[in-house]
Structure formats: C-alpha cells, structure tokens
Design a protein around this motif. Sequence first.
Motif, PDB file in Angstrom:
ATOM      1  N   GLU A 236      -0.203  25.190 -27.003  1.00 58.03           N
ATOM      2  CA  GLU A 236      -0.954  26.147 -27.802  1.00 58.03           C
ATOM      3  C   GLU A 236      -1.998  26.831 -26.922  1.00 58.03           C
ATOM      4  N   ALA A 237      -2.174  28.129 -27.141  1.00 56.28           N
ATOM      5  CA  ALA A 237      -3.128  28.895 -26.340  1.00 56.28           C
ATOM      6  C   ALA A 237      -4.197  29.491 -27.236  1.00 56.28           C
ATOM      7  N   GLY A 238      -5.437  29.426 -26.769  1.00 54.40           N
ATOM      8  CA  GLY A 238      -6.529  30.052 -27.497  1.00 54.40           C
ATOM      9  C   GLY A 238      -6.641  31.514 -27.114  1.00 54.40           C
ATOM     10  N   PHE A 239      -7.143  32.312 -28.041  1.00 54.33           N
ATOM     11  CA  PHE A 239      -7.359  33.730 -27.773  1.00 54.33           C
ATOM     12  C   PHE A 239      -8.795  33.907 -27.306  1.00 54.33           C
ATOM     13  N   ARG A 240      -8.954  34.147 -26.005  1.00 55.46           N
ATOM     14  CA  ARG A 240     -10.266  34.400 -25.390  1.00 55.46           C
ATOM     15  C   ARG A 240     -11.288  33.300 -25.707  1.00 55.46           C
ATOM     16  N   LEU A 241     -10.843  32.043 -25.656  1.00 58.23           N
ATOM     17  CA  LEU A 241     -11.748  30.934 -25.976  1.00 58.23           C
ATOM     18  C   LEU A 241     -12.955  30.882 -25.052  1.00 58.23           C
ATOM     19  N   GLY A 242     -12.783  31.318 -23.799  1.00 59.78           N
ATOM     20  CA  GLY A 242     -13.901  31.312 -22.864  1.00 59.78           C
ATOM     21  C   GLY A 242     -14.990  32.300 -23.212  1.00 59.78           C
ATOM     22  N   ASP A 243     -14.679  33.293 -24.037  1.00 59.05           N
ATOM     23  CA  ASP A 243     -15.662  34.299 -24.439  1.00 59.05           C
ATOM     24  C   ASP A 243     -16.439  33.896 -25.685  1.00 59.05           C
ATOM     25  N   HIS A 244     -15.942  32.928 -26.412  1.00 60.36           N
ATOM     26  CA  HIS A 244     -16.558  32.554 -27.688  1.00 60.36           C
ATOM     27  C   HIS A 244     -17.823  31.724 -27.500  1.00 60.36           C
ATOM     28  N   VAL A 245     -18.734  31.900 -28.443  1.00 62.61           N
ATOM     29  CA  VAL A 245     -19.902  31.047 -28.549  1.00 62.61           C
ATOM     30  C   VAL A 245     -19.521  29.952 -29.539  1.00 62.61           C
ATOM     31  N   TRP A 246     -19.609  28.699 -29.082  1.00 62.42           N
ATOM     32  CA  TRP A 246     -19.164  27.564 -29.879  1.00 62.42           C
ATOM     33  C   TRP A 246     -20.324  27.004 -30.690  1.00 62.42           C
ATOM     34  N   VAL A 247     -20.550  27.620 -31.848  1.00 65.29           N
ATOM     35  CA  VAL A 247     -21.579  27.167 -32.781  1.00 65.29           C
ATOM     36  C   VAL A 247     -20.982  27.198 -34.181  1.00 65.29           C
ATOM     37  N   PRO A 248     -21.480  26.331 -35.077  1.00 64.70           N
ATOM     38  CA  PRO A 248     -20.952  26.324 -36.440  1.00 64.70           C
ATOM     39  C   PRO A 248     -21.033  27.707 -37.083  1.00 64.70           C
ATOM     40  N   GLY A 249     -19.935  28.041 -37.781  1.00 64.34           N
ATOM     41  CA  GLY A 249     -19.849  29.314 -38.474  1.00 64.34           C
ATOM     42  C   GLY A 249     -19.071  30.373 -37.712  1.00 64.34           C
ATOM     43  N   GLU A 250     -18.900  30.201 -36.402  1.00 62.44           N
ATOM     44  CA  GLU A 250     -18.129  31.160 -35.605  1.00 62.44           C
ATOM     45  C   GLU A 250     -16.630  30.928 -35.828  1.00 62.44           C
ATOM     46  N   TYR A 251     -15.822  31.907 -35.441  1.00 60.01           N
ATOM     47  CA  TYR A 251     -14.379  31.838 -35.626  1.00 60.01           C
ATOM     48  C   TYR A 251     -13.671  31.950 -34.280  1.00 60.01           C
TER      49      TYR A 251
END
Length: 131
Positions: free
Chosen positions: A94-109
């Motif tokens: 499985e591959a994430g879509f631009r996971l390195g760009d995301h901010v990993w905080v509750p409520g984000e998608y």
Amino acid sequence: MAMPDGFKRITLHLARSREFPQGSARHGYEIVAPLDAENHLDVDVWRKHREACRVRRFWAGERTELGHLVHRAGGMGGSTWVFDYDAAAGDDDEAGFRLGDHVWVPGEYVSIRDDEGEMHTFRVVTVEDVG
C-alpha cells in the motif's frame, strides 16, 4: 528497548465515504513512526531506525496485517512512503499519497492506496508518544 525520541503511535480511521457515511473506527491503521518538530514524517530518523517503523492494518472482517513503514525513491516529489507487509515480495502492498507532506495531528486527513489500487481517505485520530 526504549524507542528513540520523536517516535509516535499514530492511529488512522477510515473517513466518511459512500460506503461508510459516518466513517469507520473498524477500518484503519496504527503506525509507529518518527515525527519532526513540525509533525512531519522524519526521513533522517527513519533511516537510522527502520526496523522500529511499523504499521498495523485493521480492517473489519479481514485478517490484521503487520508490516513496516518504508521510504522509497520515486513518486510525486521524488519519493514516497509505503506500507510493506512482506519484505520478500518485490512490490509494496500500500502506498500513501504524499504522506511526507502531511502534518500528523488529530483531525487531519491522509489518503492511502490499497493493494487493489483503490484510494481511501483516513482521519488522524490520535498521535501519542511511544515510550
């Protein structure tokens, strides 16, 4: 063995979709990964502690999958993060879509493409220190 500083346990639940209008806590992932001060995946710490970067996929009615969070060359921006459940297999599950760009905080998608090529959106539910 204690985890290095910056490692977090991140829980994702399936976001609202046509099939699950309220989302689903029975479909998701638990990821153990290093985050930097801005709550992005930290590739430098990942390189030093690859074996500690784990993923657990839980999907109602299916067997739980255990694997690793892996950083690979290629994809948008020159690299991508994938969930690899079988290191001996030549493809990533499985591959994430631009996971390195995301901010990993509750409520984000975040979006993840499953092994059948279907894209799913997940909501970050919790981000906790791993101790």
